[in-house]
Design an enzyme around this catalytic site. Structure first.
Site, PDB file in Angstrom:
ATOM      1  N   SER A 142       0.867  -1.178   0.000  1.00  0.00           N
ATOM      2  CA  SER A 142       0.000   0.000   0.000  1.00  0.00           C
ATOM      3  C   SER A 142       0.899   1.222   0.000  1.00  0.00           C
ATOM      4  O   SER A 142       2.054   1.158   0.438  1.00  0.00           O
ATOM      5  CB  SER A 142      -0.890   0.014   1.247  1.00  0.00           C
ATOM      6  OG  SER A 142      -1.511   1.276   1.434  1.00  0.00           O
ATOM      7  N   TYR A 155      -1.489  -0.161  10.614  1.00  0.00           N
ATOM      8  CA  TYR A 155      -1.684  -0.598   9.232  1.00  0.00           C
ATOM      9  C   TYR A 155      -0.435  -0.316   8.403  1.00  0.00           C
ATOM     10  O   TYR A 155       0.047  -1.185   7.662  1.00  0.00           O
ATOM     11  CB  TYR A 155      -2.897   0.104   8.625  1.00  0.00           C
ATOM     12  CG  TYR A 155      -3.153  -0.263   7.185  1.00  0.00           C
ATOM     13  CD1 TYR A 155      -3.625  -1.532   6.848  1.00  0.00           C
ATOM     14  CD2 TYR A 155      -2.925   0.641   6.153  1.00  0.00           C
ATOM     15  CE1 TYR A 155      -3.857  -1.893   5.524  1.00  0.00           C
ATOM     16  CE2 TYR A 155      -3.149   0.304   4.829  1.00  0.00           C
ATOM     17  CZ  TYR A 155      -3.619  -0.966   4.517  1.00  0.00           C
ATOM     18  OH  TYR A 155      -3.843  -1.322   3.204  1.00  0.00           O
TER      19      TYR A 155
END
Length: 243
Positions: A142, A155
């Protein structure tokens, strides 16, 4: 596509979003896809739709937090096709929160799915690929693996870890290709796992300019269809409007 150029591609987290879009795109291109996810009804339906469109698709229930489940997923594909050419480690969760919310269970869930899930996938297919001196592992990271925003500390940590694991595997490999696919805002169900209403709505607002999941699938297709001597190490794909 010939038998030689058609690849056997295992995709985790294939019940929606990037995983589903990638399965549909690769099957339409002539590859044989094996869908893995916990939602059996969903992957069963997607596989049936792919076959109805003349593609090749199978499905197996998969919980990436379980090494045994990941090994069974790979073993069943190997038994059916005699090889595993590509693993797309796509399964992931993103329950964002500030650290002072002390959402420890959610932190552990991200660690289990986003890091252990990737490692379990690698552990399941690497012996099969090493035996053939060929294979390709694609790990989904990501843009949060390049930067840390408020609410995304854990995250982001998991996605930094995915990039580190991928680079370590690449450094150790001369016959296995390793690619990191790094999406920016992309249409998916990830926001629905956020419990905090304000954070969830902020992410949903950002998703209004999100890429279709098929754009990430196209990046994956590009990486896996390069000649064997070409190893695409990382592709970052963002919407043009994303900062």
């Amino acid at each position: 596509m010939t038998e030689v150029s058609s690849k056997v591609v295992l995709i985790t987290g294939a019940s929606s979003g990037i995983g589903e879009a990638t399965a549909r795109l690769l099957a339409a291109a002539g590859h044989r896809v094996v869908l893995g996810a916990r939602r059996e009804d969903r992957i069963k339906a997607i596989a049936a739709e792919i076959r109805a469109a003349s593609g090749s698709a199978e499905h197996h229930v998969l919980d990436v937090t379980s090494l045994e489940s990941a090994q069974s997923f790979a073993a069943q594909a190997y038994e059916q096709y005699g090889r595993v050419d590509v693993l797309v480690n796509n399964a992931g969760v993103m329950p964002l929160s500030t650290l002072d919310a002390l959402a420890v269970e959610e932190w552990n869930r991200m660690i289990d799915v986003n890091i252990r899930g990737v490692l379990h996938g690698i552990a399941a297919v690497l012996p099969l690929m090493r035996a053939r001196s060929a294979g390709h592992i694609v790990n989904l990271a990501s843009v949060s693996g390049h930067r840390v925003d408020p609410t995304a500390a854990v995250y982001s940590a998991t996605k930094f870890a995915v990039r580190a694991i991928s680079e370590g595997l690449r450094e150790e490999s001369r016959d296995i290709r390793v690619t990191v696919i790094t999406p920016g805002f992309t249409s998916s169900e990830l926001a629905e796992g956020i419990r905090n209403n304000d954070i969830r709505e902020e992410v949903r607002t950002g998703m209004q300019s999100a890429l279709p999941a098929s754009a990430i699938g196209a990046a994956i297709e590009y990486a896996i269809t390069q000649p064997p001597e070409v190893d695409i190490n990382e592709i970052i794909v963002r919407p043009t409007v994303q900062g």
